[in-house]
Design a protein around this motif. Sequence first.
Motif, PDB file in Angstrom:
ATOM      1  N   TYR A   6       0.819  -1.217   0.000  1.00  0.00           N
ATOM      2  CA  TYR A   6       0.000   0.000   0.000  1.00  0.00           C
ATOM      3  C   TYR A   6       0.852   1.266   0.000  1.00  0.00           C
ATOM      4  O   TYR A   6       0.337   2.372   0.109  1.00  0.00           O
ATOM      5  CB  TYR A   6      -0.933   0.004   1.215  1.00  0.00           C
ATOM      6  CG  TYR A   6      -0.303  -0.524   2.484  1.00  0.00           C
ATOM      7  CD1 TYR A   6       0.656   0.202   3.177  1.00  0.00           C
ATOM      8  CD2 TYR A   6      -0.664  -1.767   2.979  1.00  0.00           C
ATOM      9  CE1 TYR A   6       1.240  -0.295   4.327  1.00  0.00           C
ATOM     10  CE2 TYR A   6      -0.086  -2.281   4.116  1.00  0.00           C
ATOM     11  CZ  TYR A   6       0.863  -1.541   4.795  1.00  0.00           C
ATOM     12  OH  TYR A   6       1.441  -2.038   5.934  1.00  0.00           O
ATOM     13  N   PRO A 281      -5.604  -3.022   3.051  1.00  0.00           N
ATOM     14  CA  PRO A 281      -5.489  -2.517   1.681  1.00  0.00           C
ATOM     15  C   PRO A 281      -4.325  -3.200   0.972  1.00  0.00           C
ATOM     16  O   PRO A 281      -3.285  -3.456   1.582  1.00  0.00           O
ATOM     17  CB  PRO A 281      -5.216  -1.021   1.886  1.00  0.00           C
ATOM     18  CG  PRO A 281      -4.533  -0.952   3.219  1.00  0.00           C
ATOM     19  CD  PRO A 281      -5.175  -2.021   4.059  1.00  0.00           C
ATOM     20  N   VAL A 287      -6.101   2.218  -0.604  1.00  0.00           N
ATOM     21  CA  VAL A 287      -5.983   3.194   0.492  1.00  0.00           C
ATOM     22  C   VAL A 287      -6.869   4.395   0.226  1.00  0.00           C
ATOM     23  O   VAL A 287      -7.563   4.890   1.122  1.00  0.00           O
ATOM     24  CB  VAL A 287      -4.508   3.644   0.649  1.00  0.00           C
ATOM     25  CG1 VAL A 287      -4.414   4.893   1.530  1.00  0.00           C
ATOM     26  CG2 VAL A 287      -3.670   2.525   1.236  1.00  0.00           C
TER      27      VAL A 287
END
Length: 398
Positions: A6, A281, A287
Amino acid sequence: MALAPYACDPALSRGRRYAEAPAPTRTDFQRDRDRIVHSTAFRRLVYKTQVFLNHEGDLFRTRLTHSLEVAQLGRSIARALRLNEDLVETIALAHDLGHTPFGHAGQDALNACMAPFGGFEHNLQSLRVVDHLEERYPQFDGLNLGFEAREGILKHCSRANAELLEADEPLYADGRGGVGRRFLERTQPSLEAQLCNLADEIAYNAHDIDDGVRSGLITLEQLQEVPLFERFRQQALAAHARLEDPASARRLLYETIRLMLSNQVYDVIACTQQALDEARPDSVDAVRGLGPLVAFGSEMREGTQVLKSFLLRKLYRHSQVEETMDLARQIVRELFDAYSQAPQEMQAGFAARTVTGQGLEGAHAHFGMRTVADYIAGMTDRFAAREHERLTGRRLLV
């Protein structure tokens, strides 16, 4: 260390407003950081102040030292969370480039002057600096930073300004719009951008305590009323008995602030990692579709809010600070009036932008006044004070 899935990866950057060949020895984020460090606006930060103006003392924080502290805190947290440290540093070093002279007093005054012409907000001005106002390259205005850096710089934005930004953005290859789009769609920026926002808060709370005590406007005794500060003061005393000596008051203050900073960093790391573990995520895009993830825990958040309230009442609204800030606001207002009436008094490059048959009236007024605001916003504290004295014959800050 491998980046988390992420985290922002420079190899997957959404690109620049104007396409450029990649640098042979640096990633795009490292290149953005270097462009900021070499910019004129970054150098000016050394003479732009936080709470105490430039003429009031050599050891008080400036916008430059503040930006360096934000970068240091941000990189420490980013490393622990496996986020991109270079991007965090880039955003941290650039986030205050648009600040006026005289801190928030200067911004408030300039915003009032610009109210009929779209207002003024230092955060939006920082983006304007890197997109348009820096003049270093033959191919384009500004620094041509990548999307991810620009997104992080733009911390706040009204819907109206977001719409104006989007109308001026290039069509990125992925077709997802520019840095204003998230304010229209109510999505989040990257984790690196979220992290810089919180590192900014951690830094200024800590250094305003230090500067406030150094100035004599607040005392260690008053700070004992603040539970967050007192908790770490007691820890410092328990670990170092010698700090009980009044002669060690400065060391006690530093050790208390150090402990408070460290614990805030650890709190952010732990709480953010927990939020990431729960949300899971798997990309930067994932995100953006979630709520804010970089945050304090509830206890630390409550403690910092009490601290901020204390600083507001005891330091920022202290009569001595308010008196100086009133003079600063007057300087900015009178500079704005002077340049609006006589734009030729500005440096040649800015004066030339206002030259039309209409002067600063009629259809040209909005652009002309924005140029005046750009000029004033770029000033250092001492240059603004000198210019005011030159134009009015009065010296307000001694």
